[in-house]
Write an enzyme that holds these catalytic residues in place. Structure first.
Site, PDB file in Angstrom:
ATOM      1  N   GLY A 192       0.841  -1.206   0.000  1.00  0.00           N
ATOM      2  CA  GLY A 192       0.000   0.000   0.000  1.00  0.00           C
ATOM      3  C   GLY A 192       0.869   1.246   0.000  1.00  0.00           C
ATOM      4  N   ALA A 195       2.607   6.240   3.662  1.00  0.00           N
ATOM      5  CA  ALA A 195       2.195   6.827   4.955  1.00  0.00           C
ATOM      6  C   ALA A 195       1.754   5.704   5.896  1.00  0.00           C
ATOM      7  CB  ALA A 195       1.065   7.826   4.742  1.00  0.00           C
ATOM      8  N   VAL A 196       0.924   4.794   5.399  1.00  0.00           N
ATOM      9  CA  VAL A 196       0.485   3.664   6.231  1.00  0.00           C
ATOM     10  C   VAL A 196       1.650   2.692   6.462  1.00  0.00           C
ATOM     11  CG1 VAL A 196      -1.147   1.734   6.411  1.00  0.00           C
ATOM     12  CG2 VAL A 196      -1.921   3.931   5.516  1.00  0.00           C
ATOM     13  N   GLY A 197       2.527   2.583   5.470  1.00  0.00           N
ATOM     14  CA  GLY A 197       3.716   1.732   5.620  1.00  0.00           C
ATOM     15  C   GLY A 197       4.517   2.109   6.865  1.00  0.00           C
ATOM     16  N   GLU A 214       5.741  -3.243   0.714  1.00  0.00           N
ATOM     17  CA  GLU A 214       5.644  -3.097  -0.744  1.00  0.00           C
ATOM     18  C   GLU A 214       4.911  -1.792  -1.004  1.00  0.00           C
ATOM     19  OE1 GLU A 214       6.923  -4.922  -3.161  1.00  0.00           O
ATOM     20  OE2 GLU A 214       7.733  -6.534  -1.923  1.00  0.00           O
ATOM     21  N   CYS A 248       1.249  -0.129  -9.272  1.00  0.00           N
ATOM     22  CA  CYS A 248       2.345   0.462  -8.484  1.00  0.00           C
ATOM     23  C   CYS A 248       3.591   0.715  -9.316  1.00  0.00           C
ATOM     24  CB  CYS A 248       2.676  -0.438  -7.298  1.00  0.00           C
ATOM     25  SG  CYS A 248       3.085  -2.111  -7.774  1.00  0.00           S
TER      26      CYS A 248
END
Ligand code: NAD
Length: 457
Positions: A192, A195-197, A214, A248
């Site tokens: 994803g 920021a969430v990573g 990823e 991506c």
């Protein structure tokens, strides 16, 4: 029962199963992989329907990227599982020649796979292949944004895989936060945005869980003056406009000398007409933007520069036509974040070296593309830049080479997978030495008192 309790209970059940050692058995892993292959074989139509519902994904694109790629990876794991799970002997110095020294790959334990919405089947099942092959239990958390695909994954996994070892937990931010912060995993595999990573990595740090991230980012595509523009543009169009740019590793922007911009735009017009006809909205081979939020995000980017091709939108269908933009400045909004949609800005650079500098001034991308005929230029481009993957004279296809590691570097991620790399990503390589109790006189030279012995040597 509260969401928290439900999730914690489900995770505990898997943890308990892992402790029994069931998933470590290589024959069990093989059986689960065969079942996963059967899942993909027997439900092709349902998969194609689900991704069509979520993204209007064209049949051919979906067959290739959501089914064939996944089936190939399962078959590859099945073919190599015996070899991967065998102890690997290592080179040893003379003093260890009498010992047995080797590495074994042991499972990490309980894994969490968090998927993204753009390839909703591939991005949940492919990491799962690695988790199963390496002998882990796993929780799969599909993206809530691709609703139909998430539902299908949640329906099929329990029908084909051992429910005490593999479970699907649905949900969005709340459920994922709960998994990340209220449960303990040994491995978190996240696909994803970055920021969430970062949140995933923070949560993993609490338990020192291993992570694979990823992520995405802006993947540049440099087109050199000497390249065949017709071929370059066709290959760029395929990689950029498949899945309406929601890939991506889609080329995010073009870098080229101003002298070839006009010729490039002409080629883009021709290639897009050839691919999607007069009106891409009518083409069965062109996808839609996943939801209204992303549609509006992309629409607002149309104000950067000028549309040389495309630029049409229809909110009622979340439709944005394949669009090529010129007059884009490096400071324009479209150059700030990953586009992740069918808008392709062209940015001018004065030279090959300027292109390299432009790339190196920014975050390290997930993919880097160059179209050029001169081999030395390709080599120099590869050597002077850093990126997750590198591809010359094509786009995206490197992601389909099953034995190549796939993953990012820096802002575009950490760790990699596909083929053997998926197995390694869910394994711990244990270094082992097995000695005998013989030859004690040789061994005893290391014991104290030291001084006397050193003199003797
Ligand atoms: P997304 O919105 O589906 O989010 C990904 C996952 O994170 C989902 O399962 C979601 O539920 C979860 N999530 C979202 N917000 C969260 C939060 N605040 N806390 C905890 N969990 C949360 O997908 P996205 O982020 O829009 O994905 C697009 C990005 O993913 C792009 O940058 C793209 O390049 C990248 N991507 C990378 C790869 C790769 O293989 N490297 C593949 C696909 C997409």
């Amino acid at each position: 029962m509260s969401i928290l309790m439900y999730i914690q209970l489900a995770v505990k059940k898997l943890r308990d199963t892992y402790r029994t050692g069931r998933t470590k058995d290589v024959e069990f892993r093989r059986e689960q992989l065969r079942n996963l292959l059967r899942l993909m074989d027997e439900n092709e139509e349902e998969i194609l329907e689900a991704v069509h519902k979520d993204l209007h994904k064209p049949r051919t694109e979906a067959t290739l990227a959501e089914i064939l790629v996944v089936k190939n990876d399962i078959a590859y794991a099945l073919n190599h599982l015996s070899e991967w799970t065998k102890p690997e002997p290592i080179d040893v110095p003379l003093v260890n020649k009498m010992d047995s020294c080797f590495t074994v790959s042991e499972p990490l334990g309980l894994a969490l796979v968090i998927g993204a919405w753009n390839y909703p089947i591939q991005l949940t099942i492919m990491p799962l292949i690695g988790a199963i092959a390496a002998g882990n239990c796993a929780v799969i958390k599909p993206s809530e944004i691709a609703e139909a695909s998430a539902e299908l994954v949640g329906k099929l996994i329990p029908q084909y895989l051992d429910q005490e070892c593999f479970t699907v937990i649905h949900g969005g931010v709340e459920e994922t936060q709960c998994l990340l912060n209220k449960c303990k995993f040994d491995k978190i595999f996240y696909t994803g945005g970055s920021a969430v990573g970062k949140l995933v990595m923070q949560a993993a740090a609490k338990n020192l869980a291993r992570v694979t991230l990823e992520l995405g980012g802006k993947s540049p595509c440099y087109v050199d003056k000497d390249s065949d523009l017709e071929i370059a543009v066709k290959r760029i169009c395929w990689g950029k406009f498949a899945n309406a740019g929601q890939t991506c590793v889609a080329p995010d922007y073009i870098l080229c000398h101003p002298d070839i911009q006009e010729a490039l735009v002409k080629q883009f017009k021709e290639a897009l007409f050839e691919f999607y006809g007069e009106d891409p909205k009518e083409s069965p081979d062109y996808a839609r933007i996943v939801n209204n939020r992303h549609f509006n995000r992309l629409k607002s980017l149309l104000s950067s520069g000028e549309c040389a091709v495309g630029g049409e939108t229809d909110e009622s269908e979340n439709y944005i036509s394949p669009t090529v933009m010129i007059g884009v400045k490096p400071t324009d909004p479209i150059m700030e974040n990953e586009v992740f949609g069918p808008l392709l800005p062209i940015v001018n650079v004065e030279s090959f070296d300027d292109a390299i500098e432009f790339i190196n001034d920014r975050d390290r991308p997930l993919a880097l593309y160059i179209f050029a005929n001169d081999k030395s230029k390709i080599q120099r481009f590869m050597d002077s830049t850093s990126s997750g993957g590198f591809l010359a004279n094509d786009t995206v296809v490197h992601a389909g080479v099953e034995s190549l590691p796939f993953g990012g570097v820096g802002e575009s991620g950490m760790g990699n997978y596909h083929g053997k790399n998926s197995f390694d990503s869910f394994s711990h390589k244990k270094g082992c030495v097995i000695k005998k109790q013989a030859m004690e006189s040789f061994n005893s030279i290391r014991y104290p008192p030291y001084e006397e012995k050193r003199l003797a040597w």
